[in-house]
Every structure is written in structure tokens, then in C-alpha cells.
Write an enzyme that holds these catalytic residues in place. Structure first.
Site, PDB file in Angstrom:
ATOM      1  N   ASP A   7      -1.581   1.689 -10.630  1.00  0.00           N
ATOM      2  CA  ASP A   7      -2.297   1.685  -9.354  1.00  0.00           C
ATOM      3  C   ASP A   7      -3.663   1.072  -9.645  1.00  0.00           C
ATOM      4  O   ASP A   7      -4.550   1.738 -10.163  1.00  0.00           O
ATOM      5  CB  ASP A   7      -2.440   3.102  -8.803  1.00  0.00           C
ATOM      6  CG  ASP A   7      -3.169   3.131  -7.469  1.00  0.00           C
ATOM      7  OD1 ASP A   7      -2.956   2.225  -6.647  1.00  0.00           O
ATOM      8  OD2 ASP A   7      -3.965   4.069  -7.255  1.00  0.00           O
ATOM      9  N   GLU A  72       1.362  -1.942  -7.636  1.00  0.00           N
ATOM     10  CA  GLU A  72       1.184  -2.055  -6.197  1.00  0.00           C
ATOM     11  C   GLU A  72       0.535  -3.392  -5.895  1.00  0.00           C
ATOM     12  O   GLU A  72      -0.422  -3.798  -6.559  1.00  0.00           O
ATOM     13  CB  GLU A  72       0.297  -0.910  -5.708  1.00  0.00           C
ATOM     14  CG  GLU A  72       0.112  -0.860  -4.216  1.00  0.00           C
ATOM     15  CD  GLU A  72      -0.684   0.347  -3.774  1.00  0.00           C
ATOM     16  OE1 GLU A  72      -1.817   0.159  -3.298  1.00  0.00           O
ATOM     17  OE2 GLU A  72      -0.175   1.473  -3.920  1.00  0.00           O
ATOM     18  N   ASP A 146      -4.424   8.589  -7.694  1.00  0.00           N
ATOM     19  CA  ASP A 146      -4.129   7.318  -8.375  1.00  0.00           C
ATOM     20  C   ASP A 146      -2.968   7.480  -9.363  1.00  0.00           C
ATOM     21  O   ASP A 146      -2.182   6.552  -9.563  1.00  0.00           O
ATOM     22  CB  ASP A 146      -5.361   6.815  -9.135  1.00  0.00           C
ATOM     23  CG  ASP A 146      -6.603   6.795  -8.282  1.00  0.00           C
ATOM     24  OD1 ASP A 146      -6.867   5.768  -7.646  1.00  0.00           O
ATOM     25  OD2 ASP A 146      -7.304   7.828  -8.235  1.00  0.00           O
TER      26      ASP A 146
END
Length: 167
Positions: A7, A72, A146
Site C-alpha cells: 500500500d 494498489e 495501511d
């Protein structure tokens, strides 16, 4: 297959490494946490944080030896375009780190990860944390968020692999 979920962030980058078996669908956490960039207190220039990210991420890749990195994709909110630019710098460091070691990189839209983990592309941070807790049988939800998001990226990649193995 060992998958490292990321992330990305320019101050906090979450990571979650899992071992996934495409045949059985089983997944176990190898390690999860955050890379905190710039320490606490005084503002550290972006360039120094990116060097720190490159160093810490490189060490993580070497130590965990993932076969795939799941990340991501870039999300940009129209009200905060500068944030997307700074995030792009951090993502560039992460993409380069995987490429240097010839590790396959897969990217997913935030909604794809949420659907793979919770069943809803509009899941909240709390829902993601609870779903990751359930998937891995954790005593508590992973924090900070996160970490859950990084594990979610790894889960998304593992589930995509399992689907490809079936099809």
C-alpha cells in the site's frame, strides 16, 4: 507462491507478505508492517524520504524474496491533485525496486482489492481491516489500516492466481 502486497505512501508504506497456495486457496501471513519514512517530528524533504523508501523496500524484497508484488494502483482525488503527484513518486520507487530484481508486479484498482477482500468495492477502512482479520484468523484487526490494505492487495493477487489456475 510468495506475494508481497504493498500500500504505497510517501510517509507510510504498508506491506504484507503472504504465502498462497493456488490449488488449495490457503494463505498464510509471512510478515506484515509499515515502512515509516522521514521519522517523526521535523519535515523531511521528499527526496530523502524516497531514498529511505528505496533502501527499506530493497531490503524487504531481498529478505522476503517474493515471487510477485501486488500493489494498489494510483488513486487521485480531484480535490487533491498534488497528493497524486507525490504518490506517483513513491509508486515509481516501488515499481523500480521490483523491476530491478525482476519480480513480477501486478497492480489493482482500489475497488478490485476491496471486492476481493470484502465483496464490496466501496468497503471502508474498518471493513477492510475486519475482513483481513477474518481471512487470516487474526486475534485483532491489523493496524494501521495501511497494513490491512497491503494484505488486501496480496489477497487479491492470490485469488486472481487461484482463478487463473482453475480456468
Amino acid at each position: 507462491m510468495r506475494i508481497l502486497g504493498i500500500d504505497p505512501g510517501s510517509r507510510i508504506t504498508g506491506y504484507g507478505c503472504i504465502d498462497a497456495d493456488a490449488d488449495s486457496g490457503s494463505m498464510t501471513i509471512v510478515e506484515a508492517g509499515v515502512l515509516r519514512l522521514g521519522g517523526s517530528g521535523a519535515t523531511v524533504p521528499l527526496g530523502r524520504r524516497l531514498v529511505e523508501l528505496d533502501t527499506d523496500y530493497g531490503e524487504l524484497l531481498e529478505r522476503l524474496a517474493p515471487e510477485r508484488v501486488a500493489m494498489e494502483g494510483l488513486f487521485a482525488h480531484y480535490k487533491h491533485p498534488a497528493t497524486a503527484i507525490v504518490m506517483g513518486h513513491a509508486r515509481g520507487v516501488l515499481v523500480l525496486g521490483a523491476a530491478r530484481l525482476r519480480i513480477q508486479l501486478v497492480e489493482f484498482k482500489p475497488a478490485q482489492i476491496k471486492v476481493a477482500v470484502t465483496g464490496s468495492g466501496r468497503a471502508s477502512k474498518d471493513q477492510m481491516q475486519s475482513a483481513v482479520q477474518s481471512i487470516f484468523g487474526l486475534a485483532e484487526p491489523p493496524t494501521p489500516a495501511d497494513v490491512a490494505d497491503a494484505l488486501g492487495a496480496a489477497v487479491c493477487a492470490a485469488r486472481r492466481l487461484a482463478t487463473e489456475a482453475i480456468g
